[in-house]
Design a protein around this motif. Structure first.
Motif, mmCIF file in Angstrom:
data_model
loop_
_atom_site.group_PDB
_atom_site.id
_atom_site.type_symbol
_atom_site.label_atom_id
_atom_site.label_comp_id
_atom_site.label_asym_id
_atom_site.label_seq_id
_atom_site.Cartn_x
_atom_site.Cartn_y
_atom_site.Cartn_z
ATOM 1 N N MET A 5 52.760 37.862 50.150
ATOM 2 C CA MET A 5 53.005 38.509 51.438
ATOM 3 C C MET A 5 52.083 37.931 52.514
ATOM 4 N N PRO A 6 52.426 38.146 53.786
ATOM 5 C CA PRO A 6 51.607 37.562 54.865
ATOM 6 C C PRO A 6 50.137 37.947 54.740
ATOM 7 N N GLU A 7 49.260 36.973 54.978
ATOM 8 C CA GLU A 7 47.831 37.236 54.873
ATOM 9 C C GLU A 7 47.371 38.093 56.051
ATOM 10 N N PRO A 8 46.705 39.216 55.766
ATOM 11 C CA PRO A 8 46.295 40.122 56.842
ATOM 12 C C PRO A 8 44.982 39.699 57.481
ATOM 13 N N ASP A 9 44.663 40.344 58.590
ATOM 14 C CA ASP A 9 43.326 40.248 59.153
ATOM 15 C C ASP A 9 42.407 40.958 58.172
ATOM 16 N N HIS A 10 41.479 40.218 57.594
ATOM 17 C CA HIS A 10 40.654 40.772 56.515
ATOM 18 C C HIS A 10 39.723 41.883 56.994
ATOM 19 N N HIS A 11 39.572 42.039 58.298
ATOM 20 C CA HIS A 11 38.700 43.079 58.827
ATOM 21 C C HIS A 11 39.478 44.349 59.187
ATOM 22 N N ASP A 12 40.785 44.282 59.074
ATOM 23 C CA ASP A 12 41.628 45.440 59.387
ATOM 24 C C ASP A 12 42.049 46.092 58.082
ATOM 25 N N LEU A 13 41.478 47.258 57.802
ATOM 26 C CA LEU A 13 41.729 47.922 56.524
ATOM 27 C C LEU A 13 43.059 48.660 56.486
ATOM 28 N N TYR A 14 43.889 48.459 57.500
ATOM 29 C CA TYR A 14 45.208 49.073 57.503
ATOM 30 C C TYR A 14 46.313 48.035 57.690
ATOM 31 N N ALA A 15 45.929 46.764 57.807
ATOM 32 C CA ALA A 15 46.909 45.708 58.032
ATOM 33 C C ALA A 15 47.563 45.271 56.735
ATOM 34 N N SER A 16 48.846 44.932 56.809
ATOM 35 C CA SER A 16 49.603 44.402 55.674
ATOM 36 C C SER A 16 49.327 45.168 54.379
ATOM 37 N N PRO A 17 49.578 46.490 54.366
ATOM 38 C CA PRO A 17 49.254 47.275 53.171
ATOM 39 C C PRO A 17 50.095 46.880 51.960
ATOM 40 N N PRO A 18 49.495 46.721 50.795
ATOM 41 C CA PRO A 18 50.269 46.467 49.582
ATOM 42 C C PRO A 18 51.236 47.611 49.312
ATOM 43 N N ASP A 19 52.391 47.297 48.752
ATOM 44 C CA ASP A 19 53.370 48.346 48.480
ATOM 45 C C ASP A 19 53.112 48.995 47.124
ATOM 46 N N GLN A 20 53.860 50.041 46.844
ATOM 47 C CA GLN A 20 53.645 50.813 45.617
ATOM 48 C C GLN A 20 53.845 49.973 44.372
ATOM 49 N N GLU A 21 54.833 49.090 44.386
ATOM 50 C CA GLU A 21 55.106 48.262 43.213
ATOM 51 C C GLU A 21 53.902 47.387 42.873
ATOM 52 N N PHE A 22 53.321 46.753 43.888
ATOM 53 C CA PHE A 22 52.155 45.897 43.648
ATOM 54 C C PHE A 22 50.961 46.728 43.207
ATOM 55 N N LEU A 23 50.730 47.853 43.843
ATOM 56 C CA LEU A 23 49.568 48.687 43.524
ATOM 57 C C LEU A 23 49.649 49.243 42.109
ATOM 58 N N GLU A 24 50.832 49.616 41.693
ATOM 59 C CA GLU A 24 50.999 50.108 40.319
ATOM 60 C C GLU A 24 50.785 48.976 39.321
ATOM 61 N N ASP A 25 51.289 47.799 39.638
ATOM 62 C CA ASP A 25 51.073 46.645 38.782
ATOM 63 C C ASP A 25 49.581 46.330 38.690
ATOM 64 N N TRP A 26 48.896 46.390 39.834
ATOM 65 C CA TRP A 26 47.444 46.164 39.867
ATOM 66 C C TRP A 26 46.717 47.165 38.976
ATOM 67 N N LEU A 27 47.065 48.426 39.089
ATOM 68 C CA LEU A 27 46.407 49.465 38.301
ATOM 69 C C LEU A 27 46.635 49.254 36.806
ATOM 70 N N ILE A 28 47.856 48.931 36.422
ATOM 71 C CA ILE A 28 48.164 48.738 35.006
ATOM 72 C C ILE A 28 47.412 47.526 34.453
ATOM 73 N N ARG A 29 47.339 46.444 35.236
ATOM 74 C CA ARG A 29 46.584 45.267 34.793
ATOM 75 C C ARG A 29 45.121 45.615 34.522
ATOM 76 N N CYS A 30 44.539 46.372 35.428
ATOM 77 C CA CYS A 30 43.130 46.740 35.268
ATOM 78 C C CYS A 30 42.933 47.626 34.039
ATOM 79 N N CYS A 31 43.808 48.584 33.861
ATOM 80 C CA CYS A 31 43.671 49.499 32.725
ATOM 81 C C CYS A 31 43.939 48.794 31.405
ATOM 82 N N GLU A 32 44.835 47.815 31.402
ATOM 83 C CA GLU A 32 45.068 47.028 30.188
ATOM 84 C C GLU A 32 43.794 46.287 29.786
ATOM 85 N N LEU A 33 43.104 45.710 30.767
ATOM 86 C CA LEU A 33 41.834 45.035 30.483
ATOM 87 C C LEU A 33 40.834 45.993 29.848
ATOM 88 N N VAL A 34 40.771 47.200 30.374
ATOM 89 C CA VAL A 34 39.868 48.215 29.832
ATOM 90 C C VAL A 34 40.238 48.543 28.392
#
Length: 486
Positions: free
Chosen positions: A199-228
């Protein structure tokens, strides 16, 4: 492959049954593990597909797709156009044919490290371990080995604590520049694709720009928990972009899940974070390539690298000296911190000679002076001397010019350790914090000696400070004076 819905249900079930809930009030009950406070020194490892081009930095996968960048120009000249040879085409070249986990563990043990943190997944999205989330991992591709699993076994055999880092969050935008021209990154991209979501690269100083969607965030969470679940690391480190507002509920879920798993397994665990991604007190703050100027009442960590220009191995790494790094270690520990020092192995799994020599030099110093580092705590003041340490991240590019008046303190039991960062040629040290009428100390000194040296120093406590004379002591590295108190 894992069923995402089932894994998300498992995460919720563990949180519901556990001590920690996914809110800051509950997570604030987190306590830093005692082993972590005592360890003081760990090894960070940036090693992955980006080690194959060994050019620019570990951000090669992003930069090679930015037209006009030095990485892009290098890629064109060396491998061809990205439409014909993209980042994914480096994967078969990442073979790790010389990787020996036991040899790594032995080296890190000799270096004096107490914990080791391999990067499990960097921004490029390639997993260095067996995964049921994506086919793009080292078991199914490249080396066809569970590299993280081999490391875990070897490290634990050497008494080293396994910790891991995930830089997956930035993958939301990391490969996006390849869509700007004719490259191998093309729509449509779907979950499971290596380059997804780009997805488009956001302004890294804007904590509300280009928010990740639910699909990506859930995938991120599952990846982290799998590592654990699969590797049971004792620390889980996150890189910077998790402070984005969209991650907050998922961060809380992850921390609650991880802390509850630690309780279940009887393994004291911790999360590392940067900036203000976590509510203060719910995890361990980390300062990237920088330090604090003063003593902190809370435990913290610095992560930095043996090279100034890159975290991964490149052909032109600009290395720091072992002396610089030892002085940083002493300064950090005196301020209630821990040093996580990164090295960059080559793509074949061998450790570059420069990295190895730095680690062995640090280990040699620690074998003599480690009692002033390991298992210590901070004193009433972190130190003294004229040299100011610049506070904040990305401040380690300039070598600090410490003097013989720059001294750092640690304490353990009835011993106060005064580490002279640059030992004077005349062998005369004055420790002003221990003057007769010092506001820091008004007790009794029973003995003084210099670690690693046979010479018995002559010492006296005077109005200007504790004067220690050891004229036969010569060293280009910090010298520790052990002061026994009564």
């Amino acid at each position: 492959m894992v069923n995402p819905s089932e894994y998300l249900q498992q995460i919720d079930s563990v949180i519901a049954a556990g001590k920690f809930k996914d809110n800051w009030a509950s997570l604030s009950k987190f306590e830093v593990p005692e082993w972590y406070r005592r360890a003081k020194f760990g090894i960070f490892i940036h090693w992955g597909v980006y080690s194959v081009p060994a050019y620019d930095s570990e951000w090669y996968s992003r930069n090679m797709y930015i037209e006009g960048s030095k990485a892009h120009e290098h890629h064109l000249a060396t491998y061809g156009h990205p439409r014909d040879f993209g980042y994914k085409d480096f994967i078969p070249m990442f073979r790790a044919e010389k990787f020996d986990a036991q040899a790594w563990a032995s080296l890190f043990k000799q270096a004096g490290a107490r914990y080791v943190m391999p990067v499990a997944e960097h921004h490029d999205g390639f997993q260095m371990y067996r995964s049921s989330i994506s086919h793009y991992n080292t078991v199914e591709m490249g080396p066809e080995r569970d590299l993280l699993g081999e490391m875990k076994t070897a490290f634990e055999e050497q008494g080293l604590t396994l910790t891991v880092s995930s830089h997956r969050a930035e993958h939301w935008f990391f490969m996006s520049h390849g869509k700007a021209f004719d490259s191998d990154i093309k729509e449509p991209l779907a979950r499971g694709d290596f380059y997804w979501p780009a997805m488009p690269e956001p302004d890294h100083h804007d904590l509300y720009a280009s928010p990740p969607d639910q699909e990506f965030l859930e995938d991120w969470l599952i990846r982290c928990c799998e590592l654990v679940d699969e590797y049971r690391p004792s620390v889980f480190y996150f890189d910077w972009w998790i402070q984005h507002s969209a991650f907050k509920p998922y961060l809380k879920k992850f921390a609650a899940y991880y802390y509850n798993r630690g309780e279940e397994w009887g393994i004291p665990v911790a999360v590392n974070y940067k900036h203000d991604a976590f509510m203060f007190g719910c995890a361990v703050p980390d300062v990237e390539r920088g330090q604090f100027a003063n003593l902190k009442p809370y435990f913290w960590q610095t992560d930095t690298a043996v090279a100034k220009n890159s975290w991964c191995h490149t052909e032109n790494n600009d290395y720091k000296t072992a002396g610089e790094l030892i002085r940083d270690l002493v300064d950090i520990v005196s301020k209630n911190g821990s040093l996580l020092l990164n090295i960059g192995p080559k793509a074949d799994g061998s450790i570059p000679d420069e990295d190895r020599e730095i680690l062995l030099a640090i280990g040699e110093w620690l074998r003599v002076n480690g009692e002033a580092i390991y298992d210590t705590t901070y004193w009433r003041t972190y130190g003294e001397g004229p040299t100011e340490v610049k506070e904040g991240q990305f401040t380690d590019g300039v070598t600090k010019s410490f003097t013989s008046e720059d001294i750092r303190f640690t304490v353990k039991e009835n011993a106060l350790y005064a580490t002279v960062l640059s030992y004077p040629e005349d062998g005369i040290v004055t420790i002003r914090s221990l003057a007769e009428k010092s506001r820091h100390f008004q007790g009794i000194i029973t003995s003084v000696r210099v670690l690693g040296h046979d010479e018995q120093p002559v010492w006296e406590r005077a109005e200007e400070g504790l004067r220690v004379v050891a004229k036969n002591v010569k060293s280009d590295l910090p010298v520790v004076i052990k002061i026994t108190l009564d």
